[in-house]
Design a protein around this motif. Structure first.
Motif, PDB file in Angstrom:
ATOM      1  N   ALA A  66     -26.772  -6.969 -12.093  1.00  0.00           N
ATOM      2  CA  ALA A  66     -26.695  -8.140 -12.971  1.00  0.00           C
ATOM      3  C   ALA A  66     -26.898  -7.735 -14.425  1.00  0.00           C
ATOM      4  O   ALA A  66     -26.205  -8.231 -15.326  1.00  0.00           O
ATOM      5  N   VAL A  67     -27.824  -6.837 -14.664  1.00  0.00           N
ATOM      6  CA  VAL A  67     -28.066  -6.369 -16.026  1.00  0.00           C
ATOM      7  C   VAL A  67     -26.888  -5.525 -16.520  1.00  0.00           C
ATOM      8  O   VAL A  67     -26.475  -5.621 -17.677  1.00  0.00           O
ATOM      9  N   GLN A  68     -26.330  -4.719 -15.646  1.00  0.00           N
ATOM     10  CA  GLN A  68     -25.224  -3.846 -16.044  1.00  0.00           C
ATOM     11  C   GLN A  68     -23.943  -4.640 -16.337  1.00  0.00           C
ATOM     12  O   GLN A  68     -23.209  -4.319 -17.282  1.00  0.00           O
ATOM     13  N   ASN A  69     -23.690  -5.671 -15.557  1.00  0.00           N
ATOM     14  CA  ASN A  69     -22.404  -6.360 -15.629  1.00  0.00           C
ATOM     15  C   ASN A  69     -22.432  -7.665 -16.405  1.00  0.00           C
ATOM     16  O   ASN A  69     -21.375  -8.143 -16.833  1.00  0.00           O
ATOM     17  N   ALA A  70     -23.607  -8.244 -16.581  1.00  0.00           N
ATOM     18  CA  ALA A  70     -23.666  -9.532 -17.270  1.00  0.00           C
ATOM     19  C   ALA A  70     -24.896  -9.569 -18.174  1.00  0.00           C
ATOM     20  O   ALA A  70     -24.897  -8.981 -19.251  1.00  0.00           O
ATOM     21  N   VAL A  71     -25.954 -10.222 -17.716  1.00  0.00           N
ATOM     22  CA  VAL A  71     -27.140 -10.313 -18.541  1.00  0.00           C
ATOM     23  C   VAL A  71     -28.341 -10.671 -17.671  1.00  0.00           C
ATOM     24  O   VAL A  71     -28.222 -11.439 -16.711  1.00  0.00           O
ATOM     25  N   GLY A  94     -28.224  -6.561 -21.187  1.00  0.00           N
ATOM     26  CA  GLY A  94     -26.919  -6.586 -20.553  1.00  0.00           C
ATOM     27  C   GLY A  94     -25.824  -6.803 -21.569  1.00  0.00           C
ATOM     28  O   GLY A  94     -26.090  -7.212 -22.715  1.00  0.00           O
ATOM     29  N   PRO A  95     -24.575  -6.542 -21.202  1.00  0.00           N
ATOM     30  CA  PRO A  95     -23.471  -6.663 -22.165  1.00  0.00           C
ATOM     31  C   PRO A  95     -23.295  -8.069 -22.734  1.00  0.00           C
ATOM     32  O   PRO A  95     -22.707  -8.226 -23.808  1.00  0.00           O
ATOM     33  N   LYS A  96     -23.802  -9.088 -22.055  1.00  0.00           N
ATOM     34  CA  LYS A  96     -23.703 -10.455 -22.572  1.00  0.00           C
ATOM     35  C   LYS A  96     -24.987 -10.924 -23.255  1.00  0.00           C
ATOM     36  O   LYS A  96     -25.129 -12.107 -23.569  1.00  0.00           O
ATOM     37  N   ALA A  97     -25.915  -9.978 -23.481  1.00  0.00           N
ATOM     38  CA  ALA A  97     -27.188 -10.362 -24.100  1.00  0.00           C
ATOM     39  C   ALA A  97     -26.986 -10.946 -25.487  1.00  0.00           C
ATOM     40  O   ALA A  97     -27.661 -11.912 -25.874  1.00  0.00           O
ATOM     41  N   ARG A 127     -23.288   1.868 -24.670  1.00  0.00           N
ATOM     42  CA  ARG A 127     -23.650   0.560 -24.125  1.00  0.00           C
ATOM     43  C   ARG A 127     -24.911  -0.003 -24.796  1.00  0.00           C
ATOM     44  O   ARG A 127     -25.016  -1.200 -25.041  1.00  0.00           O
ATOM     45  N   VAL A 128     -25.855   0.880 -25.086  1.00  0.00           N
ATOM     46  CA  VAL A 128     -27.101   0.394 -25.680  1.00  0.00           C
ATOM     47  C   VAL A 128     -26.861  -0.131 -27.099  1.00  0.00           C
ATOM     48  O   VAL A 128     -27.574  -1.023 -27.572  1.00  0.00           O
ATOM     49  N   LYS A 129     -25.861   0.404 -27.766  1.00  0.00           N
ATOM     50  CA  LYS A 129     -25.548  -0.051 -29.123  1.00  0.00           C
ATOM     51  C   LYS A 129     -24.713  -1.325 -29.109  1.00  0.00           C
ATOM     52  O   LYS A 129     -24.721  -2.082 -30.085  1.00  0.00           O
ATOM     53  N   GLY A 130     -23.998  -1.548 -28.018  1.00  0.00           N
ATOM     54  CA  GLY A 130     -23.257  -2.794 -27.866  1.00  0.00           C
ATOM     55  C   GLY A 130     -22.244  -3.054 -28.954  1.00  0.00           C
ATOM     56  O   GLY A 130     -21.970  -4.213 -29.305  1.00  0.00           O
ATOM     57  N   ALA A 131     -21.671  -2.000 -29.516  1.00  0.00           N
ATOM     58  CA  ALA A 131     -20.726  -2.180 -30.624  1.00  0.00           C
ATOM     59  C   ALA A 131     -19.395  -2.730 -30.131  1.00  0.00           C
ATOM     60  O   ALA A 131     -18.993  -2.490 -29.006  1.00  0.00           O
TER      61      ALA A 131
END
Length: 807
Positions: free
Chosen positions: A474-479, A584-587, A803-807
């Motif tokens: 869930a954290v990897q794919n959404a939030v 997550g990527p939607k955070a 991923r951690v930078k979320g650019a």
């Protein structure tokens, strides 16, 4: 009696005598011991005095090995020999597969300290101890060096050697008060006059808090009544031709050892009893509590079943005396929190067996600042403001009732809970949260899939494996959203704050407002002392953040090094704020929906900090991650925590937000190679050995530990921390497990878990440098089986940090 000495040790039992002796061994002879009555007149004189090598971690095994070696040397001293039954051997019994696997882990862990245990089956247990029955028995753990010693002779021998080295020992000299001066020295007031001392040591056994009160502190130590009896001679022992091994039985909560031609049998009954909670009679000296064998009837029945010979012999002596416990059962040996030049060696429930080692490690800390081992497992600062009398009593009772039952991984026993909570604790409990405990705080480990979900405590992957995997997904794919309760945070202000931190931290300390950095503090030996997140708030305040357990530890270290002329103020906010982690990527989408402002990567990049509102709740938001995904730490005052939580939950509905817990974080941080304080970050290693080279500035030379670190760097590493991919699919490599090459121990695991995003069983371990290269292969002893492990690059998940930078 001298009027001025370097150290005064208060208490003449094993703790005080061992500390005094070892101070002289470290080169300090201007030391004094004060005893209110005669040596060993407290708990020491009635101790069952068993001397085992068994410990729950490598530090405890190491100090017990030191005790055994010291006691053997004392016993063989031709000028003053003492009675020590060395290497009779001992067995810890087990009747479940999980217990047997635990013993296999402890055998692996001990091997790294040069100690060889043996896991044996039930028939072998009976062969080595012919008085026991094998009914309901699977096997046990054999300690070949187990034995017992004469308590009074031991303490007298230590005191004698200390005196010969220049120390003073004064009996019948009660301490009546303690006064600390501006230079942090002490005046010790006694009935025979005052003594000025640089340092004082509280070694007062069950009277620990009488002396603690003189310092204005309370120690989380509780006394429990403990009974054992001595039997009449037993024919099977008289005719055996050898001494019987010691026996410890978690099945029936008793232990026994040979005493002359009979047995000493001790009990850890469920209907146990605290002692001295409302004060101790000053005349309680060389004294015992009233016999109460009715209280141990249930345990006695189990002992009779395991050892039928007990039903055929008489009892000639019953002993019921107080022994001391702490909240977690381990002693308090080290600096007293919040005090300077004050140490303690207290809560030694197995004092005779391990006291030699505790005094050894404490003397090193007093003289050198640190011991040869990382001593966090015995550090008095591991308990903070929650450690009151009532909690200590409840945990002492629980630990007494489970004396021979070790803790399994992720096992958090129920007594004294909940102690520290946040406004969200009942809310998350209603959501199905399973809680663990960190420094007294209830912290979410995972969310149960059903209300009746239960995990089996064991050393293997269990029912929670798939639950944690789904939270990671869930954290990897959404939030995902979780609460990090108890995170340690100090607010620093003053014109000298950055200069102060620059002196404390070995790397670059960012001074830019609105930015966050990670730094490491070293001790004077150049070894790792602490890890801190430094956040420069936009208004000029600095937030220093560290592990929840570090609350007292880090404050002591910082305050100790503040100079009188520095304009620096440090205020703890640990108990005022709580962190909500959005990951997550939607955070970013969720945060943008819950909080005004521009949260884009350009406006709020990785390692930024700003003040904001989350819903109606004021917050400090940091763009930092321990999961390796885009993440935000949202620090919220506890009074507004529920409001912030509701705002994030509402904003997350359209983005698939799920709750997750600390067990998922543990898996994810290993995939990123992120380290955990006091698991992977230890005072036994420097930053180069720990793989933290990038956090050491080559342009600074004036930080604490700089000269020592430079010397260590020139000499090269003794170990290197590496990431290992392990071939085992059924269990993680637990901390302490031995890393092998052939028959040689070449390293020790510090952390291990399954990496759900990379699909690998991962471990961190300190290895010999020549084996630390990428692709190097070793074996790890996991629960008695050897599994191949390969050194891989640290942080196998998203090594470029995109991923951690979320650019």
């Amino acid at each position: 009696m001298k009027s001025q000495v370097r150290v005064v040790v208060i208490g003449g039992g094993i703790a005080g005598c061992s500390t005094l002796y070892h101070l002289t061994q470290e080169g300090w002879s201007d030391v004094m011991l004060l005893e209110r009555n005669e040596l060993t007149s407290g708990t020491t004189w009635h101790s069952a005095a068993q001397v085992t090598n068994f410990g729950m971690n490598q530090t405890m095994v190491g100090l017990k090995t030191h005790s055994i070696n010291l006691y053997k040397e004392l016993a063989e001293d031709p000028e003053y020999p003492i009675n020590y039954h060395h290497a009779d051997g001992g067995i810890r019994l087990a009747n479940t597969p999980e217990q047997m696997e635990g013993y296999r882990h402890f055998a692996s862990m001990a091997r790294g300290m040069g100690v060889e245990f043996e896991v044996i089956d039930a028939d072998e247990c009976a062969r080595r101890h012919p008085l026991i029955s094998t009914d309901n028995l699977l096997g046990g753990l054999w300690d070949p060096l187990d034995g017992d010693i004469d308590p009074a002779q031991l303490c007298q021998a230590l005191a004698r050697r200390a005196r010969n080295a220049g120390a003073e020992v004064h009996r019948n000299t009660p301490v009546t008060g303690l006064t600390q001066h501006k230079d942090h020295s002490w005046t010790v007031h006694t009935e025979k006059g005052d003594v000025r001392a640089e340092i004082v040591v509280n070694a007062c056994g069950y009277r620990v808090n009488e002396v603690g009160a003189m310092m204005g502190v309370h120690h989380p130590v509780m006394s429990m009544e403990h009974q054992y009896f001595l039997t009449e001679p037993i024919a099977a022992i008289e005719n055996a031709g050898h001494r019987m091994p010691l026996l410890r039985c978690p099945i029936s909560d008793y232990y026994c050892r040979q005493e002359k031609n009979g047995l000493l049998v001790g009990f850890y009954e469920q209907n146990c009893k605290t002692w001295g909670m409302d004060g101790i009679d000053p005349n309680f000296v060389n004294a015992l509590c009233p016999d109460d064998l009715d209280r141990v009837t249930d345990v006695l029945e189990g002992a009779f079943a395991r050892m039928p010979a007990l039903m055929e012999t008489g009892i000639h002596t019953v002993v019921n005396g107080p022994i001391t416990y702490t909240i977690d059962g381990a002693p308090l040996v080290g600096p007293i929190p919040g005090k300077r030049n004050a140490f303690c060696i207290i809560g030694l429930r197995a004092g005779l067996g391990e006291g030699g080692g505790h005094g050894w490690l404490l003397a090193q800390q007093i003289v050198h600042g640190e011991a040869c081992y990382d001593t966090w497992v015995t550090d008095p600062r591991r308990f903070t403001g929650h450690a009151n009398v009532e909690l200590t009593a409840l945990k002492a009772i629980e630990d007494y009732q489970n004396e021979f039952r070790f803790h399994f991984p992720h096992e958090h026993r129920p007594a004294g809970r909940p102690m520290k909570t946040t406004p969200l604790t009942p809310v998350l409990a209603a959501e199905g949260a399973a809680f663990g405990v960190v420094n007294g705080w209830e912290r979410v480990e995972y969310i149960k899939p059903t209300p009746d979900f239960h995990e089996t405590h064991c050393f293997r992957f269990n029912e929670a494996f798939d639950v944690i995997a789904s939270e990671v997904a869930a954290v990897q794919n959404a939030v995902g959203l979780t609460e990090i309760s108890g995170f340690n945070r100090y607010e620093m202000t003053g014109s000298g704050a950055h200069d102060f931190l620059d002196r404390m931290i070995c790397g670059r300390v960012t001074r830019a407002r609105g930015k966050v950095g990670l730094g490491y503090l070293l001790n004077h030996n150049g070894m790792l002392k602490a890890e801190a997140t430094i956040a420069n708030l936009p208004d000029g305040r600095i937030w220093y953040g560290s592990a929840a357990a570090a609350e007292y530890h880090d404050m002591d270290w910082l305050q100790m090094h503040l100079r009188d002329d520095e304009d620096v103020q440090i205020r703890s906010l640990t108990n005022d704020h709580t962190i909500l982690v959005l990951a997550g990527p939607k955070a970013r989408d969720v945060l943008s929906a819950a909080s005004r402002g521009d949260w884009s990567a350009a406006a709020f990049p990785w390692l930024s900090v700003r003040e904001a509102f989350v819903g109606i709740a004021p917050a400090i938001v940091m763009s930092v991650s321990f999961s390796g995904e885009l993440a935000y730490e949202i620090h919220v005052p506890n009074a507004q925590l529920y409001a912030a939580y509701l705002a994030l939950r509402a904003a997350g509905k359209t983005h698939g937000l799920r709750l997750f817990g600390s067990r998922a974080v543990e898996s994810m941080r290993l995939e990123k190679g992120y380290l955990h304080w006091k698991s992977d970050i230890l005072t036994e290693f420097d930053p180069y050995e720990t793989g933290l080279d990038r956090f050491v500035s080559t342009k600074k030379t004036d930080y604490i530990g700089a000269a020592a670190l430079a010397e260590r760097a020139a000499n090269g590493p003794s170990r290197k921390l590496v990431t290992l991919e392990v071939t085992c699919n059924t269990a993680p490599a637990h901390g302490g497990a031995s890393v092998m090459q052939g028959d040689r121990v070449v390293g020790t695991v510090t952390s291990g878990d399954w990496g759900h995003r990379v699909g690998k069983n991962l471990a961190l371990a300190f290895l010999l440098p020549d084996l630390a290269g990428l692709g190097s292969t070793v074996d790890i002893d996991i629960l008695g089986e050897r599994y191949r492990a390969t050194v891989i690059a640290p942080g196998p998940y998203d090594p470029d940090n995109t991923r951690v930078k979320g650019a």
